[in-house]
Design an enzyme around this catalytic site. Structure first.
Site, PDB file in Angstrom:
ATOM      1  N   LYS B 110      51.736  18.815  35.719  1.00  0.00           N
ATOM      2  CA  LYS B 110      50.535  19.128  36.503  1.00  0.00           C
ATOM      3  C   LYS B 110      49.359  19.061  35.534  1.00  0.00           C
ATOM      4  O   LYS B 110      49.228  19.899  34.644  1.00  0.00           O
ATOM      5  CB  LYS B 110      50.648  20.521  37.137  1.00  0.00           C
ATOM      6  CG  LYS B 110      49.370  20.936  37.863  1.00  0.00           C
ATOM      7  CD  LYS B 110      49.455  22.361  38.391  1.00  0.00           C
ATOM      8  CE  LYS B 110      48.086  22.819  38.872  1.00  0.00           C
ATOM      9  NZ  LYS B 110      48.106  24.218  39.345  1.00  0.00           N
ATOM     10  N   GLY B 171      42.531  30.884  42.237  1.00  0.00           N
ATOM     11  CA  GLY B 171      42.640  32.338  42.304  1.00  0.00           C
ATOM     12  C   GLY B 171      41.640  33.027  43.209  1.00  0.00           C
ATOM     13  O   GLY B 171      41.641  34.257  43.302  1.00  0.00           O
ATOM     14  N   ALA B 197      45.265  25.099  44.733  1.00  0.00           N
ATOM     15  CA  ALA B 197      44.276  26.093  44.305  1.00  0.00           C
ATOM     16  C   ALA B 197      43.348  26.536  45.429  1.00  0.00           C
ATOM     17  O   ALA B 197      42.868  25.734  46.214  1.00  0.00           O
ATOM     18  CB  ALA B 197      43.439  25.595  43.138  1.00  0.00           C
ATOM     19  N   GLY B 198      43.138  27.848  45.466  1.00  0.00           N
ATOM     20  CA  GLY B 198      42.137  28.422  46.353  1.00  0.00           C
ATOM     21  C   GLY B 198      42.657  28.893  47.696  1.00  0.00           C
ATOM     22  O   GLY B 198      41.895  29.440  48.492  1.00  0.00           O
ATOM     23  N   ASN B 219      49.802  30.129  44.092  1.00  0.00           N
ATOM     24  CA  ASN B 219      50.390  31.139  43.218  1.00  0.00           C
ATOM     25  C   ASN B 219      49.842  32.529  43.539  1.00  0.00           C
ATOM     26  O   ASN B 219      50.542  33.412  44.031  1.00  0.00           O
ATOM     27  CB  ASN B 219      50.120  30.770  41.756  1.00  0.00           C
ATOM     28  CG  ASN B 219      50.847  31.643  40.732  1.00  0.00           C
ATOM     29  OD1 ASN B 219      51.140  31.200  39.637  1.00  0.00           O
ATOM     30  ND2 ASN B 219      51.181  32.881  41.052  1.00  0.00           N
ATOM     31  N   THR B 220      48.550  32.699  43.284  1.00  0.00           N
ATOM     32  CA  THR B 220      47.957  34.039  43.340  1.00  0.00           C
ATOM     33  C   THR B 220      48.104  34.685  44.716  1.00  0.00           C
ATOM     34  O   THR B 220      48.348  35.898  44.809  1.00  0.00           O
ATOM     35  CB  THR B 220      46.472  33.958  42.953  1.00  0.00           C
ATOM     36  OG1 THR B 220      46.362  33.229  41.729  1.00  0.00           O
ATOM     37  CG2 THR B 220      45.883  35.343  42.761  1.00  0.00           C
TER      38      THR B 220
END
Lengths: 65, 272
Positions: B110, B171, B197-198, B219-220
Site C-alpha cells: 500500500k 482517521g 481512508a476517511g 481501520n480507525t
C-alpha cells in the site's frame, strides 16, 4: 568505530558486518535492514561491512492502517 | 464466536486485484485496537480480504508493545498488505517497501507518500513516479491517493492495476466528502477502485459500494468503536449490502410521487 543504529550511537569493532551488529543489539527476527537509507537484503548481511558514521536501521513488523 | 456465513456474492463476483482473488471486498487495518485479542476477534467477525500492516524501528516502545504481533499475524492467516505509512519522500517509500517485502514475504504494497502532516494528504506530485518505480521493481502497488481523476488515470497509466482514492483525510471518519469526484472516477476508470481512508460509518462504506466501488479499506472506524468486534461485522455487512445493491441496479430517483399501491378500483376516489 562509531555508527548509528536505529538513531542511537554505537561503538562497534572496525570491519563489523551487519550480522555482527545485529548480534550486538540482540535483534529479534523477523526484521529487515537498511544502511544509509538503502535496503540491504538478508543474503548480504554476513558480508556487508559497515563504515565509520554509517546509519543502520533495523525494522520490525507492527500494526498498520 | 461463530464465523460469519460466507456471502454467495463474494464467490460469484469476487474481488480480483492483480489477477488474485480475495475472499472479501473489505480490507481492514490492524492499528489502534484496544488489545490484540480484540483485533483478532474483529478480523474473525469481518473476514477481510487483506489486513494492513507496517514497519517500525526494532526496540522502540511501538515494536516492543507489538512483540506478539507477528505470531498473531501467522495465527490469523489473512493476506497482509504492508504500507509505507509515515514516508515523506520517494526514497523512504522505496526503501520501506523493499524492507516490507523481505519481512512479510509479499510483493503487495500500500503506497503511502505523505505530502502534508496535518491532513495526511498524499504527495500527489511525486506519487505517480514512485508508483512506477515500485511496479518496475516487481511490486503490486495499491496507491493511496486523492480522488483527482487525472492523478488516478496517471497511476493506472504507469501500471497500477487498482487505485485507492481517499474518502476524507485518514482517521477523520467524515465519510465521502466529494461524491461528485468519486462517482466521476468510478464512471471513467475501468480498474478496480477501493475507497481508502476517511470512512466512519458502515453507511459510508455501503454508499461507496452502491456507487460501484470495488472495495473499501478502513481501520480507525472499527478500532476506535466502543465495540470494535461488532463494528467490524457491521462494516463487513455494509460492504456486502452495498455491493449487492450496486449489482442489483437501483431505481432512478423521481421528482414527483408515484403511488406504489394500485389506484384502480380505489373506493371513494376523489368523491368530495
Amino acid at each position: 568505530m562509531r555508527i548509528i543504529v536505529n538513531q542511537v550511537a554505537k561503538e562497534v569493532p572496525d570491519q563489523s558486518t551487519i550480522d555482527d551488529v545485529l548480534l550486538l543489539i540482540d535483534a529479534k527476527p523477523p526484521f529487515a535492514v537498511a544502511v544509509n537509507y538503502e535496503f540491504v537484503p538478508k543474503t548480504r548481511h554476513a558480508e556487508e561491512m559497515l563504515r565509520e558514521g554509517d546509519e543502520m536501521e533495523v525494522i520490525a513488523p507492527v500494526t498498520g492502517g | 464466536m461463530t464465523a460469519p456465513l460466507p456471502n454467495p456474492l463474494n464467490t460469484a463476483n469476487p474481488l480480483v486485484l492483480y489477477g488474485e482473488t480475495f475472499a472479501s471486498r473489505l480490507l481492514l487495518g490492524t492499528s489502534r485496537y484496544p488489545s490484540p485479542q480484540v483485533l483478532e476477534n474483529a478480523v474473525k467477525q469481518s473476514n477481510p480480504g487483506m489486513i494492513t500492516v507496517s514497519l517500525r524501528r526494532q526496540g522502540t516502545s511501538t515494536t516492543e508493545a507489538h512483540s506478539g504481533f507477528w505470531d498473531l499475524l501467522k495465527k490469523m492467516a489473512v493476506p497482509v498488505l504492508p504500507n509505507t505509512a509515515g514516508c515523506h519522500s520517494p526514497k523512504e517509500v522505496i526503501t520501506t517497501a523493499q524492507m516490507a517485502r523481505e519481512v512479510f514475504e509479499t510483493n503487495w504494497i500500500k503506497l503511502e507518500l505523505i505530502g502534508d502532516d496535518y491532513t495526511l494528504q498524499p504527495d500527489t506530485l511525486r506519487l505517480v513516479a514512485t508508483a512506477e518505480t515500485l511496479i518496475k521493481d516487481g511490486f503490486k502497488v495499491l496507491p493511496y491517493c486523492t480522488e483527482d481523476l487525472i492523478l488516478c488515470q496517471r497511476l493506472v497509466d504507469v501500471g497500477c492495476q487498482a487505485v485507492m482514492p481517499w474518502a476524507a483525510p485518514i482517521g477523520t471518519g467524515q465519510g465521502p466528502l466529494n461524491p461528485y469526484a468519486l462517482k466521476l472516477l468510478r464512471d471513467r476508470l475501468k480498474v478496480p477502485l477501493l475507497v481508502d481512508a476517511g470512512l466512519g460509518l458502515p453507511s459510508h462504506a455501503c454508499t461507496v459500494m452502491e456507487w460501484g466501488f470495488d472495495g473499501v479499506l478502513l481501520n480507525t472506524a472499527v478500532a476506535l468503536a466502543d465495540d470494535p468486534v461488532a463494528m467490524a461485522k457491521a462494516f463487513a455487512m455494509s460492504v456486502d449490502a452495498g455491493r449487492t445493491a450496486y449489482l442489483s441496479g437501483a431505481m432512478k430517483a423521481q421528482q414527483s410521487a408515484q403511488a406504489s399501491t394500485p389506484l384502480v378500483g380505489t373506493p371513494f376516489w376523489h368523491q368530495s
